[in-house]
Design an enzyme around this catalytic site. Structure first.
Site, short mmCIF file in Angstrom:
data_model
loop_
_atom_site.label_atom_id
_atom_site.label_comp_id
_atom_site.label_asym_id
_atom_site.label_seq_id
_atom_site.Cartn_x
_atom_site.Cartn_y
_atom_site.Cartn_z
N LEU A 125 0.83 -1.20 0.00
CA LEU A 125 0.00 0.00 0.00
C LEU A 125 0.87 1.26 0.00
O LEU A 125 0.70 2.15 -0.83
CB LEU A 125 -0.93 -0.01 1.22
CG LEU A 125 -1.81 1.23 1.44
CD1 LEU A 125 -2.78 1.42 0.27
CD2 LEU A 125 -2.58 1.11 2.76
N GLY A 131 2.39 7.87 2.65
CA GLY A 131 2.42 6.96 3.78
C GLY A 131 1.10 7.02 4.52
O GLY A 131 0.17 6.27 4.25
N SER A 132 0.99 7.98 5.44
CA SER A 132 -0.27 8.15 6.17
C SER A 132 -1.42 8.53 5.24
O SER A 132 -2.56 8.12 5.46
CB SER A 132 -0.10 9.21 7.26
OG SER A 132 0.78 8.75 8.27
N SER A 158 7.49 -5.34 3.47
CA SER A 158 8.04 -6.52 4.16
C SER A 158 8.02 -7.73 3.23
O SER A 158 7.00 -8.01 2.60
CB SER A 158 7.22 -6.83 5.41
OG SER A 158 7.39 -5.83 6.39
N GLN A 278 11.48 -0.58 46.76
CA GLN A 278 10.10 -0.23 46.45
C GLN A 278 9.97 0.41 45.07
O GLN A 278 8.98 0.18 44.36
CB GLN A 278 9.56 0.73 47.52
CG GLN A 278 8.06 0.96 47.42
CD GLN A 278 7.55 1.86 48.53
OE1 GLN A 278 7.94 3.02 48.61
NE2 GLN A 278 6.68 1.33 49.39
N LEU A 337 15.59 -1.14 33.96
CA LEU A 337 15.79 -1.99 35.14
C LEU A 337 17.02 -2.89 34.99
O LEU A 337 17.61 -3.30 35.98
CB LEU A 337 14.55 -2.86 35.39
CG LEU A 337 13.34 -2.10 35.98
CD1 LEU A 337 12.09 -2.98 35.91
CD2 LEU A 337 13.62 -1.65 37.40
N GLU A 363 1.21 -0.16 9.80
CA GLU A 363 -0.24 -0.47 9.82
C GLU A 363 -1.06 0.78 10.16
O GLU A 363 -2.16 0.69 10.70
CB GLU A 363 -0.56 -1.60 10.82
CG GLU A 363 0.30 -2.84 10.71
CD GLU A 363 -0.05 -3.70 9.50
OE1 GLU A 363 -0.55 -3.14 8.51
OE2 GLU A 363 0.16 -4.91 9.54
#
Length: 380
Positions: A125, A131-132, A158, A278, A337, A363
């Site tokens: 597409l 694009g958008s 893809s 904590q 983390l 998408e």
């Protein structure tokens, strides 16, 4: 499905996909990423379980599942490799479009090879200049007897260059969405060529190239639906694709959350496990809460798309927006983390951080999702 849980069949499907992922995807995904390897053999093994035709009808040889079951499969496979899971989602979207909108001759021509993924399909597409604003596409198809002559280019495709089948949106009429049709074009036809493999931040286990069409002759019989119906067909395909890409974000984020829980329990600083602080506990709690909330919305949206509910497109857009934004945020905090180790390729977090980033773009960008949601609200 009840409002809050999966049924036994859905759990079994999820567990089957989890088992396949643990055995065939997770152990190899880091190497695929590092070597930019496209794992066709493993993808075809997934097709042996029916994952190449998840919502292709049973009459056409698929397994005929709903969009919730498809989302569960994509989520499970993305736990090992979001890039590979997303590729399989795109193939499913293109195959479904042929099954749903192709005539019997076209189904017989392509589905027997697409279902086992002996041949693989791409969805085309986006263009270099649209694009958008997808309805502004310029790839042109001019009728010449019983063929269309197609000229133009598609970007960020893809599987381009590797896949054999391309579902391509082309302009057959006036400007805007009503002048767009959908054609099935094959890789080896005269005039089809491909650009260089794009050098991407993530999604290294699948190729992405530009597809070029130079006066490619396409039989009229390879059109999906009627002339001028291509944009509607493309958007219907995206409802399911958005759910699947959201599910890929859920799976990748869940993997990183699990990695973060294990790491913080094992890693000690200031004489205590990081998990005992904590601040760490609050971060983990927020990550879990947000991920579960996104998951529940996505599952609800999947049921709406399966049932063709009037608000299915709005819910698919909401679920895609929330799941992809949440997925990236959870992975980012999981990396934090891990500290400096999260930035190293020795740990899987940085790969998921890279792979999930594109999900809020493809998408339909998450900004476009907000437009879809708000416009639907304001129409009421």
């Amino acid at each position: 499905m009840t409002q809050f849980d999966l049924n036994d069949d859905q759990r079994q499907i999820f567990e089957m996909a989890q088992k396949f992922t643990a055995e065939e995807i997770t152990p190899h995904a880091a190497k695929w990423d590092e070597e930019h390897h496209f794992p066709k053999d493993v993808i075809r093994q997934a097709a042996e379980l029916g994952f190449g035709s998840i919502y292709v009808s049973e009459e056409s040889g698929g397994i005929g599942l709903g969009r919730l079951e498809a989302a569960l499969i994509m989520e499970a496979m993305a736990y090992g490799c979001p890039s590979t899971s997303a590729f399989i989602s795109i193939h499913n979207m293109a195959s479904w479009m042929i099954d749903r909108f192709g005539d019997q001759q076209l189904k017989d021509k392509y589905l027997p090879d697409l279902i086992p993924m002996e041949r693989m399909a791409s969805y085309c597409l986006t263009e270099p200049s649209s694009g958008s604003d997808a309805a502004a596409l310029k790839t042109k198809a001019v009728l010449d007897g019983d063929h269309y002559v197609v000229s133009g280019s598609k970007a960020f495709i893809s599987g381009a260059g590797e896949n054999e089948v391309y579902v391509v949106m082309v302009r057959t009429g006036e400007d805007g969405p009503k002048g767009i049709s959908a054609l099935v074009i094959e890789k080896d036809w005269d005039g089809v060529s491909f650009g260089a493999n794009e050098k991407k931040l993530g999604w290294h286990s699948q190729p992405t190239r530009q597809v070029n069409f130079d006066s490619v002759r396409v039989p009229v019989s390879n059109r999906l639906g009627g002339e001028g119906e291509g944009f509607r067909i493309a958007m219907m395909g995206l409802d399911g694709g958005r759910l699947n890409i959201g599910a890929c974000s859920l799976g990748g984020a869940q993997r990183c959350l699990d990695e973060a829980v294990n790491y913080t329990k094992e890693r000690s600083q200031f004489g205590r496990a990081i998990a005992d602080f904590q601040n760490t506990q609050f971060m983990l709690a927020d990550m879990e809460t947000e991920l579960q909330a996104a998951r529940q919305l996505l599952y609800a949206a999947a049921v709406k798309v399966t049932e063709n509910a009037p608000d299915k497109t709005r819910f698919a857009a909401m679920a895609k927006r929330l799941a992809t934004d949440t997925g990236s945020a959870v992975v980012d905090r999981a990396l934090q983390l891990h500290g400096g180790y999260g930035y190293l390729q020795d740990y899987p977090i940085e790969r998921f951080w890279r792979d999930l980033r594109v999900h809020s773009i493809l998408e339909g960008t998450n900004q476009i999702m907000r437009m879809i949601i708000s416009r639907d609200m304001l129409r009421q």
